[in-house]
Scaffold this active site. Structure first.
Site, PDB file in Angstrom:
ATOM      1  N   VAL A 123      -3.862  -5.438  15.995  1.00 40.07           N
ATOM      2  CA  VAL A 123      -4.297  -4.570  17.081  1.00 40.07           C
ATOM      3  C   VAL A 123      -5.395  -5.227  17.911  1.00 40.07           C
ATOM      4  O   VAL A 123      -5.437  -5.068  19.147  1.00 40.07           O
ATOM      5  CB  VAL A 123      -4.751  -3.196  16.535  1.00 40.07           C
ATOM      6  CG1 VAL A 123      -6.064  -3.293  15.772  1.00 40.07           C
ATOM      7  CG2 VAL A 123      -4.845  -2.176  17.662  1.00 40.07           C
ATOM      8  N   ASP A 168      -4.637  -6.432   4.924  1.00 42.54           N
ATOM      9  CA  ASP A 168      -5.707  -7.272   5.460  1.00 42.54           C
ATOM     10  C   ASP A 168      -5.612  -8.709   4.959  1.00 42.54           C
ATOM     11  O   ASP A 168      -6.039  -9.639   5.651  1.00 42.54           O
ATOM     12  CB  ASP A 168      -7.071  -6.698   5.077  1.00 42.54           C
ATOM     13  CG  ASP A 168      -7.346  -5.366   5.748  1.00 42.54           C
ATOM     14  OD1 ASP A 168      -6.907  -5.188   6.906  1.00 42.54           O
ATOM     15  OD2 ASP A 168      -7.970  -4.497   5.115  1.00 42.54           O
ATOM     16  N   PHE A 170      -5.335   2.816  14.695  1.00 44.54           N
ATOM     17  CA  PHE A 170      -5.389   3.832  13.645  1.00 44.54           C
ATOM     18  C   PHE A 170      -6.364   3.357  12.576  1.00 44.54           C
ATOM     19  O   PHE A 170      -6.563   2.157  12.377  1.00 44.54           O
ATOM     20  CB  PHE A 170      -4.004   4.035  13.010  1.00 44.54           C
ATOM     21  CG  PHE A 170      -3.235   5.199  13.568  1.00 44.54           C
ATOM     22  CD1 PHE A 170      -3.081   6.368  12.840  1.00 44.54           C
ATOM     23  CD2 PHE A 170      -2.668   5.121  14.825  1.00 44.54           C
ATOM     24  CE1 PHE A 170      -2.379   7.442  13.352  1.00 44.54           C
ATOM     25  CE2 PHE A 170      -1.963   6.179  15.349  1.00 44.54           C
ATOM     26  CZ  PHE A 170      -1.808   7.346  14.601  1.00 44.54           C
ATOM     27  N   ASN A 219       0.843  -1.190   0.000  1.00 44.34           N
ATOM     28  CA  ASN A 219       0.000   0.000   0.000  1.00 44.34           C
ATOM     29  C   ASN A 219       0.879   1.241   0.000  1.00 44.34           C
ATOM     30  O   ASN A 219       2.103   1.153  -0.047  1.00 44.34           O
ATOM     31  CB  ASN A 219      -0.974  -0.014   1.189  1.00 44.34           C
ATOM     32  CG  ASN A 219      -0.242  -0.120   2.514  1.00 44.34           C
ATOM     33  OD1 ASN A 219       0.546   0.741   2.891  1.00 44.34           O
ATOM     34  ND2 ASN A 219      -0.499  -1.218   3.228  1.00 44.34           N
ATOM     35  N   LYS A 277     -12.943  -3.870  18.224  1.00 48.68           N
ATOM     36  CA  LYS A 277     -11.612  -4.377  18.558  1.00 48.68           C
ATOM     37  C   LYS A 277     -11.186  -4.067  19.989  1.00 48.68           C
ATOM     38  O   LYS A 277     -10.054  -4.325  20.374  1.00 48.68           O
ATOM     39  CB  LYS A 277     -10.599  -3.813  17.560  1.00 48.68           C
ATOM     40  CG  LYS A 277     -10.930  -4.205  16.127  1.00 48.68           C
ATOM     41  CD  LYS A 277      -9.828  -3.851  15.142  1.00 48.68           C
ATOM     42  CE  LYS A 277     -10.212  -4.307  13.733  1.00 48.68           C
ATOM     43  NZ  LYS A 277      -9.120  -4.100  12.759  1.00 48.68           N
ATOM     44  N   ASP A 330      -5.346 -10.087  12.780  1.00 47.76           N
ATOM     45  CA  ASP A 330      -5.639  -8.698  13.167  1.00 47.76           C
ATOM     46  C   ASP A 330      -4.748  -8.349  14.355  1.00 47.76           C
ATOM     47  O   ASP A 330      -5.029  -8.731  15.499  1.00 47.76           O
ATOM     48  CB  ASP A 330      -7.115  -8.574  13.531  1.00 47.76           C
ATOM     49  CG  ASP A 330      -7.559  -7.125  13.663  1.00 47.76           C
ATOM     50  OD1 ASP A 330      -6.767  -6.324  14.186  1.00 47.76           O
ATOM     51  OD2 ASP A 330      -8.680  -6.805  13.239  1.00 47.76           O
ATOM     52  N   LYS A 354       9.255 -17.174 -10.313  1.00 49.44           N
ATOM     53  CA  LYS A 354       8.530 -16.054 -10.906  1.00 49.44           C
ATOM     54  C   LYS A 354       7.395 -16.555 -11.795  1.00 49.44           C
ATOM     55  O   LYS A 354       7.588 -17.436 -12.647  1.00 49.44           O
ATOM     56  CB  LYS A 354       9.484 -15.203 -11.734  1.00 49.44           C
ATOM     57  CG  LYS A 354       8.798 -14.041 -12.443  1.00 49.44           C
ATOM     58  CD  LYS A 354       9.773 -13.257 -13.289  1.00 49.44           C
ATOM     59  CE  LYS A 354       9.054 -12.152 -14.060  1.00 49.44           C
ATOM     60  NZ  LYS A 354       9.961 -11.383 -14.927  1.00 49.44           N
TER      61      LYS A 354
END
Length: 400
Positions: A307, A278, A322, A209, A340, A305, A288
């Protein structure tokens, strides 16, 4: 000891001003960023060019500098500083500060700054001991302005007595002690995750990301400066390690999960600022993958997950999450906090170009179970400092 601190030295018209280049050099050696402002009289004792050379910044002298932001140099400097040090501080500037007079750059910045102020008196011994000067000193002390010195000894005029400015080494030492006294996180261990994760597809490709890691790294630096022991678990980023913290490098979400859970037994506060993937590829190709079909299908599976696992740990630390959202920001953040079991959550709206990923500015909405606070858009360094202060307040509330 002063890494990350922004110190504004304001020199007045005393002979001790000739010591300012050495003072700037010593502050820089301690890791501080230094800027200098001079009164007109100070320029008779020290060259603005020499101070520019050692500080790396132009020296400010005018109240209305056309080259400053919006030509409001006093406001720009006032907001920039973490500490304003007046050295040498003459009887005149002490009187102005005590009585709220603002008729030049130095006196105006002193009224406009939200930063702590310290002064290093330097004057003739008779002037220092005069009743008016001592009354002004008492006023400044009552306003919690730090007074560095003065020393006593032989003076340039031939007199002997109190009024000599402290030596540059002594001023740096006094400044370090001033910041150390403002370290509310001493004895606290904070674990921070930062940056993106990379989820391998084959030996040459991965899913990731846009996270730069800047917010997490700024949080780590802010926590260190407040006395915390910081462990920074970082995905792949191009950032230097904040001075004073332990950096643990990871690549994938599974790597970050393991590194995080290994630190929890010794963790007081956990801040999950990393942009963790995720999902990961179910089967990573050994070789490759060659381009042969019009389409390629990848099977993705959920990553742990991190946190949520920390928040549900038997020895859970104070846990801060966050969120990066593009719509219904507050609603999604509050829902994530509840699902959470987080103590706090900070959310930014990454649909806006001036905040979030790959920029140097950010804005946050911060929520906890019975409250919220908004941190307006500013540099990620300032946002980190403000968020850490909020976390300290809530952590103390929960643990007292």
């Amino acid at each position: 000891m002063l890494t990350g601190k922004q110190i504004l030295i304001m020199g007045c018209g005393g002979i001790a001003a000739y010591k300012l280049p050495e003072l700037v050099r010593l502050f820089s050696k301690q890791g501080a960023t230094v800027r200098v402002a001079l009164t007109e009289h100070a320029t008779h004792f020290v060259s603005s060019m020499s101070l520019q050379a050692v500080s790396g910044h132009p020296v400010s002298q005018s109240l209305m500098d056309p080259g400053a932001e919006l030509s409001m140099s006093h406001i720009e400097l006032a907001k920039w500083a973490d500490l304003v040090l007046v050295a040498p501080a003459t009887a005149n500037i002490m009187a102005k500060l005590a009585h709220g007079i603002a008729d030049d750059l130095i006196s105006t910045v002193l009224l406009a700054t939200p930063a702590p102020i310290a002064i290093a008196p330097a004057m003739n011994q008779q002037m220092y001991q005069a009743g008016a000067t001592q009354a002004n000193l008492a006023t400044l002390t009552n306003r919690e302005i730090a007074i560095f010195g003065p020393a006593s000894g032989e003076q340039a005029c031939g007199d002997t007595g109190p009024g000599r400015m402290l030596q540059p080494e002594e001023l740096v030492d006094a400044t370090c002690k001033l910041f150390q006294s403002e370290q509310p996180l001493t004895g606290t261990t904070i674990v921070i995750t930062a940056g993106p994760t990379q989820e391998a597809i084959d030996p040459v490709r991965y899913i990731s990301n846009y996270s730069s890691g800047k917010t997490g790294y700024a949080l780590a630096q802010a926590a260190v400066e407040l006395g915390a022991t910081v462990k920074l678990i970082s995905g792949p980023v191009h950032l230097p390690t904040p001075k004073g913290c332990e950096r643990i490098n990871v690549l994938s979400a599974l790597d970050m999960y393991k590194a995080t859970m290994d630190t929890i037994p010794s963790c007081d506060i956990f801040i999950a600022s990393a942009a963790v993937a995720d999902y990961r590829v179910a089967e990573i190709a050994d070789q490759k993958i060659k381009k042969k079909d019009e389409q390629m299908r990848l099977t993705l599976v959920r990553n742990p997950d991190i946190v949520a696992a920390v928040a549900d740990h038997p020895n859970r630390p104070f846990t801060v999450g966050f969120a990066a959202e593009t719509q219904d920001v507050a609603q999604y953040a509050k829902d994530k906090m509840q699902r959470k079991h987080l103590d706090m959550i900070a959310v930014n709206d990454v649909s806006k170009s001036d905040r979030g990923f790959n920029v140097d500015t950010n804005a946050l909405q911060v929520f906890w179970p019975d409250g919220e606070y908004e941190l307006p858009c500013t540099s990620k360094r300032k946002i980190a400092e403000q968020l850490i202060q909020l976390i300290i307040t809530r952590y103390r509330h929960e643990t007292d």
